[in-house]
Design a protein around this motif. Structure first.
Motif, PDB file in Angstrom:
ATOM      1  N   ARG A 409       1.803   5.954  50.503  1.00 14.41           N
ATOM      2  CA  ARG A 409       1.607   4.590  50.010  1.00 14.41           C
ATOM      3  C   ARG A 409       0.173   4.359  49.539  1.00 14.41           C
ATOM      4  O   ARG A 409      -0.053   3.738  48.497  1.00 14.41           O
ATOM      5  N   LEU A 410      -0.803   4.847  50.286  1.00 13.99           N
ATOM      6  CA  LEU A 410      -2.190   4.624  49.896  1.00 13.99           C
ATOM      7  C   LEU A 410      -2.517   5.292  48.555  1.00 13.99           C
ATOM      8  O   LEU A 410      -3.096   4.640  47.671  1.00 13.99           O
ATOM      9  N   PRO A 411      -2.159   6.573  48.338  1.00 12.62           N
ATOM     10  CA  PRO A 411      -2.393   7.156  47.013  1.00 12.62           C
ATOM     11  C   PRO A 411      -1.716   6.386  45.895  1.00 12.62           C
ATOM     12  O   PRO A 411      -2.278   6.214  44.812  1.00 12.62           O
ATOM     13  N   GLN A 412      -0.489   5.893  46.174  1.00 10.96           N
ATOM     14  CA  GLN A 412       0.216   5.136  45.141  1.00 10.96           C
ATOM     15  C   GLN A 412      -0.526   3.839  44.820  1.00 10.96           C
ATOM     16  O   GLN A 412      -0.636   3.448  43.652  1.00 10.96           O
ATOM     17  N   ARG A 413      -1.038   3.171  45.849  1.00 10.84           N
ATOM     18  CA  ARG A 413      -1.793   1.941  45.605  1.00 10.84           C
ATOM     19  C   ARG A 413      -3.047   2.221  44.797  1.00 10.84           C
ATOM     20  O   ARG A 413      -3.429   1.437  43.909  1.00 10.84           O
ATOM     21  N   LEU A 414      -3.712   3.312  45.089  1.00  8.67           N
ATOM     22  CA  LEU A 414      -4.926   3.655  44.333  1.00  8.67           C
ATOM     23  C   LEU A 414      -4.597   3.875  42.862  1.00  8.67           C
ATOM     24  O   LEU A 414      -5.308   3.401  41.971  1.00  8.67           O
ATOM     25  N   LEU A 415      -3.501   4.579  42.595  1.00 12.06           N
ATOM     26  CA  LEU A 415      -3.124   4.853  41.221  1.00 12.06           C
ATOM     27  C   LEU A 415      -2.717   3.563  40.503  1.00 12.06           C
ATOM     28  O   LEU A 415      -3.097   3.340  39.346  1.00 12.06           O
ATOM     29  N   ALA A 417      -3.697   0.530  41.258  1.00  8.65           N
ATOM     30  CA  ALA A 417      -4.906  -0.275  41.062  1.00  8.65           C
ATOM     31  C   ALA A 417      -5.664   0.198  39.848  1.00  8.65           C
ATOM     32  O   ALA A 417      -6.194  -0.611  39.061  1.00  8.65           O
ATOM     33  N   TRP A 418      -5.739   1.489  39.660  1.00  7.59           N
ATOM     34  CA  TRP A 418      -6.434   2.025  38.483  1.00  7.59           C
ATOM     35  C   TRP A 418      -5.707   1.584  37.205  1.00  7.59           C
ATOM     36  O   TRP A 418      -6.336   1.116  36.259  1.00  7.59           O
ATOM     37  N   GLN A 419      -4.389   1.740  37.199  1.00  4.23           N
ATOM     38  CA  GLN A 419      -3.639   1.413  35.992  1.00  4.23           C
ATOM     39  C   GLN A 419      -3.707  -0.087  35.667  1.00  4.23           C
ATOM     40  O   GLN A 419      -3.741  -0.468  34.496  1.00  4.23           O
ATOM     41  N   ASP A 420      -3.687  -0.907  36.713  1.00  2.00           N
ATOM     42  CA  ASP A 420      -3.719  -2.355  36.484  1.00  2.00           C
ATOM     43  C   ASP A 420      -5.056  -2.803  35.897  1.00  2.00           C
ATOM     44  O   ASP A 420      -5.103  -3.793  35.145  1.00  2.00           O
ATOM     45  N   ARG A 421      -6.134  -2.137  36.250  1.00  2.18           N
ATOM     46  CA  ARG A 421      -7.466  -2.602  35.871  1.00  2.18           C
ATOM     47  C   ARG A 421      -8.077  -1.828  34.697  1.00  2.18           C
ATOM     48  O   ARG A 421      -8.918  -2.362  33.981  1.00  2.18           O
ATOM     49  N   LEU A 763     -12.079  11.099  38.072  1.00  2.00           N
ATOM     50  CA  LEU A 763     -11.844  10.553  36.731  1.00  2.00           C
ATOM     51  C   LEU A 763     -10.489  10.950  36.150  1.00  2.00           C
ATOM     52  O   LEU A 763     -10.124  10.486  35.060  1.00  2.00           O
ATOM     53  N   ALA A 764      -9.731  11.802  36.853  1.00  2.00           N
ATOM     54  CA  ALA A 764      -8.468  12.310  36.304  1.00  2.00           C
ATOM     55  C   ALA A 764      -7.482  11.215  35.897  1.00  2.00           C
ATOM     56  O   ALA A 764      -6.777  11.370  34.884  1.00  2.00           O
ATOM     57  N   PRO A 765      -7.355  10.077  36.628  1.00  2.00           N
ATOM     58  CA  PRO A 765      -6.411   9.041  36.182  1.00  2.00           C
ATOM     59  C   PRO A 765      -6.712   8.481  34.790  1.00  2.00           C
ATOM     60  O   PRO A 765      -5.855   7.801  34.200  1.00  2.00           O
ATOM     61  N   MET A 766      -7.919   8.749  34.265  1.00  3.28           N
ATOM     62  CA  MET A 766      -8.213   8.326  32.890  1.00  3.28           C
ATOM     63  C   MET A 766      -7.198   8.879  31.906  1.00  3.28           C
ATOM     64  O   MET A 766      -6.928   8.267  30.861  1.00  3.28           O
ATOM     65  N   ALA A 767      -6.624  10.058  32.234  1.00  8.16           N
ATOM     66  CA  ALA A 767      -5.664  10.664  31.318  1.00  8.16           C
ATOM     67  C   ALA A 767      -4.445   9.776  31.121  1.00  8.16           C
ATOM     68  O   ALA A 767      -3.880   9.706  30.019  1.00  8.16           O
ATOM     69  N   LEU A 768      -4.017   9.064  32.193  1.00 11.81           N
ATOM     70  CA  LEU A 768      -2.893   8.129  32.055  1.00 11.81           C
ATOM     71  C   LEU A 768      -3.266   6.947  31.188  1.00 11.81           C
ATOM     72  O   LEU A 768      -2.482   6.472  30.360  1.00 11.81           O
ATOM     73  N   THR A 769      -4.486   6.446  31.379  1.00  6.07           N
ATOM     74  CA  THR A 769      -4.926   5.265  30.641  1.00  6.07           C
ATOM     75  C   THR A 769      -5.059   5.561  29.152  1.00  6.07           C
ATOM     76  O   THR A 769      -4.641   4.765  28.296  1.00  6.07           O
ATOM     77  N   LEU A 770      -5.623   6.722  28.834  1.00  4.97           N
ATOM     78  CA  LEU A 770      -5.902   7.032  27.431  1.00  4.97           C
ATOM     79  C   LEU A 770      -4.723   7.693  26.727  1.00  4.97           C
ATOM     80  O   LEU A 770      -4.536   7.514  25.522  1.00  4.97           O
ATOM     81  N   GLY A 771      -3.933   8.467  27.489  1.00  2.40           N
ATOM     82  CA  GLY A 771      -2.881   9.230  26.829  1.00  2.40           C
ATOM     83  C   GLY A 771      -1.481   8.806  27.169  1.00  2.40           C
ATOM     84  O   GLY A 771      -0.539   9.180  26.482  1.00  2.40           O
ATOM     85  N   GLY A 772      -1.311   8.065  28.259  1.00  2.26           N
ATOM     86  CA  GLY A 772       0.021   7.650  28.649  1.00  2.26           C
ATOM     87  C   GLY A 772       0.733   8.713  29.455  1.00  2.26           C
ATOM     88  O   GLY A 772       0.259   9.824  29.634  1.00  2.26           O
ATOM     89  N   THR A 773       1.911   8.342  29.963  1.00  2.00           N
ATOM     90  CA  THR A 773       2.709   9.236  30.795  1.00  2.00           C
ATOM     91  C   THR A 773       3.601  10.094  29.923  1.00  2.00           C
ATOM     92  O   THR A 773       4.185   9.629  28.951  1.00  2.00           O
ATOM     93  N   ARG A 774       3.689  11.368  30.309  1.00  3.36           N
ATOM     94  CA  ARG A 774       4.582  12.251  29.565  1.00  3.36           C
ATOM     95  C   ARG A 774       6.027  11.943  29.936  1.00  3.36           C
ATOM     96  O   ARG A 774       6.372  11.790  31.095  1.00  3.36           O
ATOM     97  N   ARG A 775       6.867  11.892  28.936  1.00  7.45           N
ATOM     98  CA  ARG A 775       8.282  11.565  29.165  1.00  7.45           C
ATOM     99  C   ARG A 775       9.145  12.816  29.111  1.00  7.45           C
ATOM    100  O   ARG A 775       8.866  13.729  28.416  1.00  7.45           O
TER     101      ARG A 775
END
Length: 775
Positions: A409-415, A417-421, A763-775
């Protein structure tokens, strides 16, 4: 039997064969290397120069030197004899020498007396050539001198003392040691020290030899303390440095490997709460370590301890693939189907492996045997661990039961929080600010290519070696001259041209030198000096002086015979005498002739050997330390050029799967991490080395893995993101422990990897922000 099961059985059989090979090598021999020269590539211009380096290394490295000290000189000699006897009785040494070498005057005179007309000391030669030699006064002083010091010759055959003075300047080792009661001793303010030399039985860089020597010295030292409680012991020698390096490396392997293993077990338990994922993950890591060791032993005679230290740190990265597998399985829960899950995971795992291998492949391009060993070890270990995950885990891992998600749960909240902000513009601004803040650090970056970073020298051994050098009166140095000639005569003549220049520097930054031509002048020099004597002191001039001095006619006849005899002392004849034995390593036969080595003592760093040899044909100044340091600098520059090329290769691999935009988004965190880490390096005042540049290449290859894992898992796979954090934590733990290495090169390597990968993970979650999720 299904194809997958058959492939798994074949794979297990191959791993088992590798394990048997490793076990056999370690049981039959001890294939561990601690020799510093094994780390170094050929750097000299010719094979002869490399052979000279090896000859000197073997000559100096195969000796252990001891000084036994006591306030009472007689007690010091007694203690030294007992200590030497203890070493000899141990069976660990080929030879133990405590007695002072006995130089038989008859051996010298019988060798040199027939050729004395061609043997003149520099002072006599200059006086004769300048017509300033006072023959009558010299003869009278020699005849009426009450006491003779040094090696005395018979005035009948050496009336003017030419041979006596020539013998006195023979280039034997010049030290402060003096014979006393049959032993070589030196005294400082309070203590008399006695020299004991020992030659270990076996290679000084072999682990079994080191163990035997250390045990023998410890026992002899213990007996020394029992016999003379206040006796002191100093030691130096390659065997002690090799043992210290081996002991330190073994301790670091235990620390890094054990620490990584404990950390992996703890973090995986917190994530999976099951022993099965832990056990199976360790199986894949063990397969990687075993096959990596087997690959090194199959291609190299020995595996260097540095490779094992680095290999221990590889555990943290090799387990990443298993962690991602079990994290995806945990996300799927009871619906997990191994074949479908692997199909979904395989592209991301393949991308992570490919980028890592690009980084480690760069290590294989370096010319250093130890680094190429590390590259082979890492390359094989990661590939084997990856294949073990792909081939074994789908068959061995059962579907997990349902889980409530509290563990992730904690890792999910961190991710979330990053995506929301985070916004693309905000992320770009953050990277720009961090890099701008790093600029002052970049401006303060310096480089250091000193090869001595490869060696961790224990302070106690260094202090003892320095004290021994001061007491004995010698100085160390890796610099020497190599003289090559088409034959013995040409080599000797070229060496004499060099020694004429060296003589002017003795006492001015140079304590002395040892040259073979000092024992055997060239035939040309002997002929020239004989002709000089014939002109300056012909028989008709010398005979009246001899008669007046009271010498019989025998002296005049001997002088006549000496001037008439044109036989020459040759190098080959000299080599057959006992006198030549300690200096044979300074004569090297080559395919094109003869090579001679001139060694220096008290070599001041201000002396420039290169300028002394600059215009002398066949003469080369050799400095292995400087040569390797220069090569380190060259390959550091090449690594700097390789880094952007490696970046382009990694980007091409990423773009091939994810497209241009998403590939750039995956790379950006790692590139930013590299820049920030370099800024921190500059602020801390840490110099860049070849190993720093190689660390940057590995950050590039491994740092993108975490962005790849995030992109592949997506924002709705909480266990997979938790697995990314666990993977990062295990890698950081391993490299963090590597940063504790006593070897400066591995320490710097580990520190930069720790910094770079830590920032890349953050800084790795930046990849989701800039590139989006792979489908």
């Amino acid at each position: 039997m299904h194809t997958r099961q058959f492939a798994a059985i074949v794979w297990l059989a191959l791993v088992l064969m590798a394990a048997v090979h490793v076990a056999q090598r370690f049981v039959t021999t001890t294939p561990l290397a601690t020799d510093l020269l094994a780390l170094l590539p050929p750097t000299e211009k010719s094979a002869t120069a490399e052979a000279a380096v090896r000859a000197l290394s073997e000559q100096l490295g195969n000796r252990a030197l001891f000084l036994v000290g006591h306030a009472d000189p007689e007690e010091a000699r007694r203690a030294a004899r007992g200590f030497a006897a203890g070493l000899e009785a141990s069976g660990a040494f080929k030879r133990v020498i405590a007695a002072a070498p006995q130089l038989d005057p008859r051996t010298l005179t019988s060798l040199y007396l027939p050729h004395r007309a061609g043997l003149l000391a520099p002072g006599d030669r200059d006086a004769l050539a300048g017509s300033t030699f006072a023959a009558e006064n010299t003869l009278l002083r020699r005849m009426h001198q009450p006491f003779q010091t040094g090696l005395a010759t018979d005035p009948t055959y050496d009336p003017f003392g030419f041979l006596q003075r020539w013998l006195a300047q023979l280039p034997f080792a010049q030290t402060r040691l003096t014979p006393s009661d049959g032993m070589l001793t030196v005294r400082d303010a309070q203590t008399t020290w006695v020299l004991v030399l020992a030659e270990p039985l076996g290679s000084t860089f072999a682990a079994d030899t080191q163990a035997r020597v250390i045990a023998a010295v410890a026992n002899a030292e213990s007996a020394l303390g029992d016999g003379a409680a206040s006796a002191l012991l100093l030691r130096t020698g390659a065997v002690f440095y090799g043992d210290a390096a081996r002991t330190s490396a073994e301790r670091e392997v235990d620390m890094i490997g054990g620490g990584s293993l404990i950390g992996i077990l703890l973090m995986m338990w917190l994530l999976f709460r099951s022993l099965r994922p832990l056990a199976l993950s360790l199986v894949t890591v063990a397969c990687g370590i075993v096959c990596a060791t087997a690959a090194v032993l199959a291609t190299h005679d020995r595996i260097h301890l540095i490779t094992l230290v680095f290999g221990a740190s590889l555990i943290g990265e090799a387990v990443d693939y298993a962690i991602q597998f079990f994290a995806a399985r945990l996300d799927a829960g009871p619906l997990w189907q191994a074949d479908q899950g692997l199909v979904r995971l395989l592209p991301g795992l393949a991308m992570a492996l490919a980028t890592s291998l690009i980084g480690y492949g760069a290590l294989a391009l370096t010319p250093f045997p130890a680094i190429s060993q590390i590259a082979l070890f890492a390359f094989t270990g990661l590939a084997t661990a990856w294949l073990s995950v792909v081939l074994l885990l789908p068959l061995l891992a059962r579907a997990p039961g349902p889980h409530d998600g509290n563990d992730v749960r904690l890792p999910q909240r961190l991710l979330c929080a990053w995506q929301d902000r985070a916004t693309p513009r905000g992320v770009i601004a953050l990277v720009a600010v961090l890099l701008a803040v790093s600029i002052p650090g970049w401006l303060h970056l310096t480089t250091d290519d000193d090869v001595r970073q490869l060696v961790a020298r224990p302070a106690t051994l260094v202090d003892q070696e320095a004290r021994i050098r001061v007491l004995v009166g010698t100085a160390g140095g890796s610099r020497f001259f190599l003289i090559e000639g088409a034959n013995d005569e040409e080599a000797l003549r070229r060496e004499e041209a060099l020694t004429e220049r060296l003589r002017a520097h003795v006492g001015q930054g140079l304590a002395g030198y040892t040259a073979i031509s000092g024992f055997v002048p060239s035939a040309a020099t002997q002929a020239a000096q004989r002709a000089l004597l014939q002109r300056a002191l012909p028989l008709d001039k010398v005979a009246p002086l001899l008669d007046e001095a009271g010498l019989r006619n025998t002296a005049a006849e001997a002088w006549h015979d000496m001037l008439a005899d044109e036989t020459t002392l040759t190098l080959r004849a000299w080599l057959e005498t006992p006198l030549a034995q300690p200096f044979k390593h300074q004569i090297l036969p080559t395919a094109s002739g003869t090579a001679l080595i001139v060694t220096l003592s008290g070599d001041d760093p201000g002396l420039d050997p290169g300028s002394l040899a600059a215009d002398l044909p066949g003469v080369s100044a050799i400095d292995k330390t400087a040569s390797v340091s220069a090569l380190l600098a060259e390959y550091r520059r090449l690594a700097t050029l390789w880094l952007p090329l490696a970046g382009l290769i990694v980007f091409a691999v990423l773009a091939g799967r994810y497209g241009f935009r998403q590939g750039a988004a995956i790379m950006l965190p790692t590139l930013a991490a590299m820049g920030i880490a370099l800024g921190l390096y500059g602020v801390a005042g840490v110099s860049l080395t070849l190993f720093s540049m190689l660390a940057l290449v590995l950050i590039l290859g491994s740092g993108v893995n975490y962005a790849i894992f995030i992109i592949e898992a997506g924002a709705r796979a909480p266990a997979s993101f938790a697995g990314v954090l666990v993977s990062a934590a295990t890698t950081l733990l391993a490299f963090g422990l590597l940063a504790l290495s006593s070897m400066p090169a591995l320490h710097q390597f580990g520190v930069l990897l720790l910094l770079g990968i830590s920032i890349a993970v953050l800084l790795a979650p930046m990849a989701l922000t800039l590139g989006g999720t792979r489908r």
